[in-house]
Design a protein around this motif. Sequence first.
Motif, PDB file in Angstrom:
ATOM      1  N   HIS A  33      89.738  56.456  28.200  1.00 29.06           N
ATOM      2  CA  HIS A  33      89.314  56.211  26.830  1.00 29.06           C
ATOM      3  C   HIS A  33      89.632  57.731  26.339  1.00 29.06           C
ATOM      4  CE1 HIS A  33      87.643  52.556  28.501  1.00 29.06           C
ATOM      5  NE2 HIS A  33      88.242  52.010  27.518  1.00 29.06           N
ATOM      6  N   ASN A  37      92.526  51.051  36.254  1.00 27.89           N
ATOM      7  CA  ASN A  37      93.244  51.892  35.422  1.00 27.89           C
ATOM      8  C   ASN A  37      94.444  52.802  35.783  1.00 27.89           C
ATOM      9  OD1 ASN A  37      91.047  51.341  33.216  1.00 27.89           O
ATOM     10  ND2 ASN A  37      89.675  52.572  34.185  1.00 27.89           N
ATOM     11  N   LYS A  46      91.074  45.484  20.537  1.00 31.09           N
ATOM     12  CA  LYS A  46      90.080  46.638  20.804  1.00 31.09           C
ATOM     13  C   LYS A  46      90.536  48.064  20.198  1.00 31.09           C
ATOM     14  CE  LYS A  46      88.471  44.738  25.331  1.00 31.09           C
ATOM     15  NZ  LYS A  46      88.552  45.368  27.044  1.00 31.09           N
ATOM     16  N   ARG A  71      90.624  52.202  21.655  1.00 32.89           N
ATOM     17  CA  ARG A  71      90.783  52.692  23.192  1.00 32.89           C
ATOM     18  C   ARG A  71      90.558  54.068  23.158  1.00 32.89           C
ATOM     19  NH1 ARG A  71      93.742  47.943  23.391  1.00 32.89           N
ATOM     20  NH2 ARG A  71      92.902  46.488  25.182  1.00 32.89           N
ATOM     21  N   HIS A  72      90.408  54.540  22.054  1.00 25.48           N
ATOM     22  CA  HIS A  72      89.899  56.210  22.019  1.00 25.48           C
ATOM     23  C   HIS A  72      89.467  56.367  20.600  1.00 25.48           C
ATOM     24  CE1 HIS A  72      93.138  57.633  19.603  1.00 25.48           C
ATOM     25  NE2 HIS A  72      94.043  56.891  20.416  1.00 25.48           N
ATOM     26  N   VAL A  82      90.624  50.094  30.669  1.00 29.16           N
ATOM     27  CA  VAL A  82      91.152  50.541  29.567  1.00 29.16           C
ATOM     28  C   VAL A  82      92.012  49.143  29.020  1.00 29.16           C
ATOM     29  CG1 VAL A  82      92.588  51.856  28.309  1.00 29.16           C
ATOM     30  CG2 VAL A  82      91.053  52.661  29.896  1.00 29.16           C
ATOM     31  N   GLY A 129      94.550  56.681  26.372  1.00 26.86           N
ATOM     32  CA  GLY A 129      94.194  55.342  26.049  1.00 26.86           C
ATOM     33  C   GLY A 129      95.487  54.423  26.196  1.00 26.86           C
ATOM     34  N   TYR A 130      96.763  54.895  25.701  1.00 31.32           N
ATOM     35  CA  TYR A 130      98.086  54.294  25.601  1.00 31.32           C
ATOM     36  C   TYR A 130      98.995  55.190  26.174  1.00 31.32           C
ATOM     37  CZ  TYR A 130      95.384  51.791  21.976  1.00 31.32           C
ATOM     38  OH  TYR A 130      94.619  50.905  21.139  1.00 31.32           O
ATOM     39  N   HIS A 190      85.646  53.013  22.734  1.00 34.48           N
ATOM     40  CA  HIS A 190      86.137  51.936  23.294  1.00 34.48           C
ATOM     41  C   HIS A 190      85.180  50.708  22.861  1.00 34.48           C
ATOM     42  CE1 HIS A 190      86.387  49.204  27.325  1.00 34.48           C
ATOM     43  NE2 HIS A 190      87.220  48.870  26.459  1.00 34.48           N
ATOM     44  N   ASP A 214      91.552  56.118  17.388  1.00 34.24           N
ATOM     45  CA  ASP A 214      92.462  54.913  17.401  1.00 34.24           C
ATOM     46  C   ASP A 214      92.721  54.436  15.958  1.00 34.24           C
ATOM     47  OD1 ASP A 214      94.382  53.093  18.328  1.00 34.24           O
ATOM     48  OD2 ASP A 214      92.637  52.241  19.853  1.00 34.24           O
ATOM     49  N   ALA A 251      82.767  53.356  27.978  1.00 38.92           N
ATOM     50  CA  ALA A 251      84.034  54.014  28.091  1.00 38.92           C
ATOM     51  C   ALA A 251      83.936  55.024  29.118  1.00 38.92           C
ATOM     52  CB  ALA A 251      84.249  54.926  26.739  1.00 38.92           C
TER      53      ALA A 251
END
Length: 784
Positions: free
Chosen positions: A363, A163, A106, A108-109, A156, A326-327, A46, A112, A141
């Motif tokens: 994350h 979250n 950003k 996010r893991h 996140v 993360g997504y 993160h 990424d 994170a």
Amino acid sequence: MKKFGVGQPLRRFEDQRLLTGEGSYTDDQRPEGALQAVVLRSPHAHAVLASIDCEDARAFPGVRAVYTHAELDAAGIGDIPCLTLFPGKGGKQAITPGHPVLARGKVRHVGDPVAFVVAETLEQAQDAAEAIMVDFDDLEAVVDLEAAIAPGAPQVFDEVPGNVCFDWDIGDAAKTEALLESAERVVELSLVNSRIVVNSLEPRNAIGEYDPASGRFTLTTSTQGVFKLRDQLADKIFKLPRDRFRVLTPDVGGGFGMKIFLYAEQVLVLFAARDLGLPVVWNGTRSESFQSDSQGRDHLSKVRVGLDAQGRMKALHVSTLANLGGYLSNFGPYIPTAAGAKMLSGLYGLEAVYCEVKCVLTHTVPVDAYRGAGRPEAAYLLERLADYAATEIGLTPEEFRRRNFIPKTAMPFDTATGITYDSGDFTRVMERALEKADWSGSVSRKEAAAKAGRYRGIGIGCYIEACAGIGEEEARVRLDEDGGMTVFVGTQTNGQGHATAYAQIMAEQIGIDPAMVRLRQGDSDELSQGSGTGGSRSLLMGRLAIEGASEKVIERLRRIAGFLLEAAPEDIELADAKFAIVGTDRHVGLAEIARKVYAQSESLPEALRGEVLEAHIAKNPPLTYPNGCHVCELEIDPETGRLIIDRYTVVDDFGTIVNPLLVAGQVHGGLAQGLGQALLEVTAYDPESGQLLTGSFMDYGMPRADDMPRIDLEFIQDIPCATNPFGIKGAGEAGAIGAPPAIVNALVDALKPLGVRHLDMPVTPEKLWRLANGLGDQKGEAAE
């Protein structure tokens, strides 16, 4: 039953080619002049992307381009979509924050994708990627489910408060609660369904090509179906007509759900190919697979079950936290909800079920379908609960199940979660498995092991799953010039043996030699649509489509044969690939018809000339419900923690089976994956930094050949599915569903003398050693 038709254990036609190195995978393709690409990935779980400086990298020898989100945004490239959105509690939709192709704002893991480097050689691209200067402002994170929803947890996405991106439920909450309140006994249990890295034999890959003259893109990539990718690329990513995209998939080295989805690299190779005017190749490494391939499972569930005085389950309440990473991946929210929770009635006649699922962002690498896709999670919960509840009320595991199974006489049965089982005899299946496993003799074997200083246990894992009737499927069947047949179908083999199974279906229907049947898959230009392979759908949906197209081909061939034999089409019958006049020995074979057709014989009427090619689209029939019972018997050596599975028995009801050899292979493979989750595999992240701790095979345990037991396998085939014309129920994911609860139940049974009541996966040798030597709690965690 024909010699090579449905029901025959025909050896796979594919194996000779694949085992002798004649397979053709994406990595074997190398378009002329192709450039090589690498992805620069985030080392942080993160962080804010304060700046990305690519100028030095762009000046490196051989480098053709370096792309970040800025170039993609300027070109209007869309985000990777979530395809499964439906109402949650109170009709509220999931919150779907963007999933950019390259990180925007950003990361996010860990893993990424941040930048995409294209160069003349792989080494040049790798060197340039190391020269990219990224200013990361590291942020706190969160990777743990409960920590992610706690007050004050790192967010996140700002637009996803707490979250929780999706809050969903199913069932009758009021009825469930009322039955729990009136129950004779309420048993509670908390369960972890651990996170898995998919680890297909062939890592992901992608080749992008662009033809400026036609404006068409071609993507060659390892997938479980080309059409969903084509449609996403056209509709969501490039926002161009679908006919501008061709997606090709050659041989595939395993998928297990993970290769269904759209990934950043598949977009990037096409974007770069259009920009640079040359083909672009990306081949993922195993390390990248750990950081970027969709992962599986990762649930935390709290369960309450209400029992009457006879030990019958009346009501079930389940609260699940599901980690989506993360997504949102393509199907992310669908797996723990509609795909899995609907199966929480299992094989049991529960009067009420209420399940609430919170889909949580963390994350970590995004989570999506992995072999079974929600059904293994439901079966593990129910089967651990069955054993746990049986112990709590003083019943044996088998007797508890006998009292709770839905009886055969109740079929079709409407479950408390709103689905209808068309067929099944769950008691018979379990009793047969217990008989084959010599369940009654396990007591004496346990006593003998105890005298030798070892712990021995036996466990049951029963399951039912929903599969097969998913989506529509298209097939085309063509008579070839040599009298053979080519089958085009929208499913995609990933090693399951489609070429053999579909050839057997053609042999059954037409009488053709299976060796004369050619299979064509993996080309979006050859069909208008297809739903690919997943959810054990290929055999049913493929067969429906293929037989529909074949019937049209047969009708046309009957008309041609009637003309050649000077008889009315209605007087022509088909047998063993020959069209004959009924009651006579006058006939014409496929090869002779093909010669006439492809010679464009003037003797044929114009209406009968031309290529014999017919298409059919199968509409989605009702789901099917395969079921079965696994029985595992094992021993633990307390001095080493080493576990030996001494006996493993499986009895499955898959309805009508096309090829028992193929199905046995599917069960064995699924069982290996279930064993891996139960005993060895876990994806671990550092709770402080979010770093992936199990980022290679040095840290991530995979099952090996000597971990696998001999499997005593039997199929019950006299309970066909009642909702499709073939009686097929599906088989591809069953092994991975039944194995984890059977193995963990056996482990708990073995360790009952130590006071163990429950174990969370994976139950590694270290956990077992700690338990056996008084160095851990009941879950094998280190004692303070």
